[in-house]
Motif scaffolding. Structure first.
Motif, PDB file in Angstrom:
ATOM      1  N   SER A   1       0.863  -1.183   0.000  1.00  0.00           N
ATOM      2  CA  SER A   1       0.000   0.000   0.000  1.00  0.00           C
ATOM      3  C   SER A   1       0.897   1.228   0.000  1.00  0.00           C
ATOM      4  O   SER A   1       1.817   1.331   0.828  1.00  0.00           O
ATOM      5  CB  SER A   1      -0.917   0.024   1.217  1.00  0.00           C
ATOM      6  OG  SER A   1      -1.926  -0.950   1.114  1.00  0.00           O
TER       7      SER A   1
ATOM      8  N   LYS B   1      -3.187  10.394  -3.131  1.00  0.00           N
ATOM      9  CA  LYS B   1      -3.793   9.180  -3.686  1.00  0.00           C
ATOM     10  C   LYS B   1      -3.214   7.968  -2.965  1.00  0.00           C
ATOM     11  O   LYS B   1      -2.005   7.856  -2.799  1.00  0.00           O
ATOM     12  CB  LYS B   1      -3.500   9.092  -5.189  1.00  0.00           C
ATOM     13  CG  LYS B   1      -4.089   7.845  -5.855  1.00  0.00           C
ATOM     14  CD  LYS B   1      -3.659   7.760  -7.320  1.00  0.00           C
ATOM     15  CE  LYS B   1      -4.272   8.865  -8.163  1.00  0.00           C
ATOM     16  NZ  LYS B   1      -3.910   8.712  -9.607  1.00  0.00           N
ATOM     17  N   THR B   2      -4.100   7.076  -2.514  1.00  0.00           N
ATOM     18  CA  THR B   2      -3.656   5.834  -1.865  1.00  0.00           C
ATOM     19  C   THR B   2      -3.778   4.688  -2.858  1.00  0.00           C
ATOM     20  O   THR B   2      -4.807   4.522  -3.507  1.00  0.00           O
ATOM     21  CB  THR B   2      -4.496   5.527  -0.620  1.00  0.00           C
ATOM     22  OG1 THR B   2      -4.553   6.705   0.201  1.00  0.00           O
ATOM     23  CG2 THR B   2      -3.879   4.421   0.185  1.00  0.00           C
ATOM     24  N   PHE B   3      -2.715   3.885  -2.949  1.00  0.00           N
ATOM     25  CA  PHE B   3      -2.599   2.843  -3.983  1.00  0.00           C
ATOM     26  C   PHE B   3      -2.371   1.504  -3.280  1.00  0.00           C
ATOM     27  O   PHE B   3      -1.338   1.272  -2.654  1.00  0.00           O
ATOM     28  CB  PHE B   3      -1.430   3.200  -4.897  1.00  0.00           C
ATOM     29  CG  PHE B   3      -1.284   2.347  -6.107  1.00  0.00           C
ATOM     30  CD1 PHE B   3      -2.359   2.016  -6.903  1.00  0.00           C
ATOM     31  CD2 PHE B   3      -0.024   1.874  -6.471  1.00  0.00           C
ATOM     32  CE1 PHE B   3      -2.220   1.230  -8.029  1.00  0.00           C
ATOM     33  CE2 PHE B   3       0.141   1.091  -7.618  1.00  0.00           C
ATOM     34  CZ  PHE B   3      -0.970   0.762  -8.377  1.00  0.00           C
ATOM     35  N   HIS B   4      -3.350   0.601  -3.375  1.00  0.00           N
ATOM     36  CA  HIS B   4      -3.282  -0.703  -2.710  1.00  0.00           C
ATOM     37  C   HIS B   4      -3.076  -1.824  -3.740  1.00  0.00           C
ATOM     38  O   HIS B   4      -3.835  -1.922  -4.707  1.00  0.00           O
ATOM     39  CB  HIS B   4      -4.574  -0.984  -1.929  1.00  0.00           C
ATOM     40  CG  HIS B   4      -4.883   0.061  -0.888  1.00  0.00           C
ATOM     41  ND1 HIS B   4      -4.222   0.132   0.318  1.00  0.00           N
ATOM     42  CD2 HIS B   4      -5.791   1.072  -0.885  1.00  0.00           C
ATOM     43  CE1 HIS B   4      -4.704   1.135   1.031  1.00  0.00           C
ATOM     44  NE2 HIS B   4      -5.652   1.716   0.323  1.00  0.00           N
TER      45      HIS B   4
END
Length: 478
Positions: free
Chosen positions: A136, A473-476
């Motif tokens: 993440s 922006k959160t990127f999982h």
């Protein structure tokens, strides 16, 4: 008379566009009232072209490597320094400030560009702890095309304060500087152009402010508003920006309180404050304006302030002997004279100035000091934005802090005391975005510049200036 060398035009999609087929606005010399040159006014079609260009520019610029963005900002700073004499002269002819002040402004603008060049390479995200085989990440990305509007009082610095953080973050920009100081703003844009900034990345337009702001802020292309100006106009623009949920940075007006305690170094305090009060003819949003002075030193402070004020040389900013130039436009002397007359009628004592300036031409006002100004006077409640100092005594720190926080403004405040414990309390209790103790320097490239309450929100300069142009922006990944 020194020649006015600016070539006025609109800068859209990498091209300078003249006044042919467009209305024009006369740019005036505030020291004489004479017209310097006609400025082209943007049409709706020009604004549409600018929006199309800035959309293309964002796609290009956000993908440009940070070190390339940084190199262009550094080159722009170098060009500003090389062209200081020319740009400062144009600024003085248009805005009125002494040339020495204009040169100092350009030097600070170059330093801000250099700082943001470094910050462009320090836009960090972070990796979060997750189970093995998964990730993440938190990313910081440019918000998008920016609509920037700025005031006339610092025509070079204000333009750089809008462009530098936006460009460092990877945003494209449409900027509308003041029409009254357009030549200086144009010279700054030419430095960006000559440094290699792609033409679609930054646009510069002029015209009727309300028409331009409504057009740009209604467009889905625009994703951020950055504004420097008055509180009423700022609130109006925020309402327009709300319709498209765009981000905003608002650097609005102030009414700077100055708290002077009886343990200060009085002579040094007076020298510092008088020089700063009348810088740029008082047309500074962070100007010290309401002087609250502890009663034991009040009369000595008032006398010393008035004596120093009376020695200020007023005249054309092109004259090396001038310490204070004219006000920037014909509206300002009238406004200041009305505030002085109102305060006089309310019982204030005039210690210096207070009468129309003896000049056959130009927009001059005498540096003015008023003592014992009652709270009911308009000048104690409305931002004067001019060479007007308001003096009032106080008895206790509690009273001084209460008066400093009385108004809805919260931009800058100043405190003069040698008491360290009191300094800490003032830092905690005064409601202002920036506070200076025993000095008046608030603008540094690496420190945030901004206010609270009606003075706006968000910051320019410092790492906070770039952060205001980024989205999270959160990127999982699983």
């Amino acid at each position: 008379m020194t020649a006015y060398e600016a070539k006025l035009g609109l800068y859209i999609a990498g091209e300078w566009r003249s006044g042919e087929g467009r209305d024009t606005h006369d740019v005036l010399n505030p020291a004489t009232g004479e017209t310097l040159a006609p400025l082209p006014v943007a049409t709706a079609a020009d604004l549409d072209l600018a929006l199309e260009a800035t959309a293309r520019g964002f796609s290009l610029w956000r993908a440009t490597a940070p070190e390339q963005r940084a190199a262009i900002l550094m080159k722009t700073a170098a060009l500003l320094r090389e062209r200081t004499e020319r740009i400062a002269t144009i600024a003085t002819l248009e805005q009125g400030k002494p040339v020495a002040e204009a040169k100092g402004e350009i030097g600070l603008a170059a330093a801000i560009l250099e700082f943001h060049a470094g910050e462009a390479q320090r836009i960090y995200g972070r990796v979060l702890q997750r189970p093995k085989g998964t990730r993440s990440m938190v990313l910081q990305q440019p918000v998008g095309p920016v609509a920037a509007f700025c005031a006339w009082n610092f025509p070079a610095l204000n333009v750089v304060r809008k462009l530098a953080p936006a460009l460092a973050a990877g945003c494209s920009v449409i900027i509308k500087p003041s029409e009254e100081t357009s030549g200086c703003a144009i010279e700054v844009m030419r430095c960006f152009q000559d440094a290699g900034l792609p033409g679609d990345v930054a646009q510069m337009v002029f015209g009727v402010p309300d028409q331009i702001s409504r057009h740009l802020l209604a467009s889905p292309v625009t994703r951020k508003l950055s504004f420097t100006g008055s509180v009423p106009v700022g609130k109006h623009l925020m309402r327009l920006a709300a319709d498209t949920m765009m981000r905003t940075t608002m650097e609005l007006g102030g009414h700077g309180p100055v708290l002077v305690f009886d343990d200060c170094n009085l002579e040094q305090t007076l020298d510092t404050l008088v020089a700063n009060k009348f810088r740029n003819a008082g047309q500074v949003c962070i100007a010290p304006t309401r002087f609250y002075v502890q009663q034991d030193i009040y009369e000595r402070f008032a006398q010393g302030f008035a004596e120093r004020t009376q020695r200020i040389t007023v005249g054309s900013g092109l004259d090396p002997a001038t310490q204070m130039g004219p006000m920037a436009n014909p509206r300002r002397p009238m406004a200041i004279n009305e505030l002085v007359e109102d305060a006089r009628n309310a019982g204030a004592r005039v210690l210096a100035g207070g009468q129309p300036f003896a000049s056959d031409a130009g927009f001059f006002v005498a540096p003015t000091v008023l003592a014992d100004v009652p709270l009911t006077a308009r000048a104690m409640n409305e931002e004067p934005f001019g060479p007007l100092a308001l003096l009032t005594p106080f008895a206790t720190p509690d009273e001084a802090i209460e008066q400093a926080n009385r108004l809805p403004y919260g931009l800058a405040a100043y405190c003069f005391t040698e008491n360290g414990r009191l300094q800490n309390r003032l830092g905690d209790d005064i409601e202002a975005g920036m506070i200076a103790v025993n000095n008046v320097r608030l603008s540094w490239p690496d420190s945030p510049f901004g206010g609270m309450k009606d003075s706006g929100y968000g910051s320019e300069d410092g790492p906070e200036g770039i952060a205001a142009h980024l989205v999270t922006k959160t990127f999982h990944m699983m």
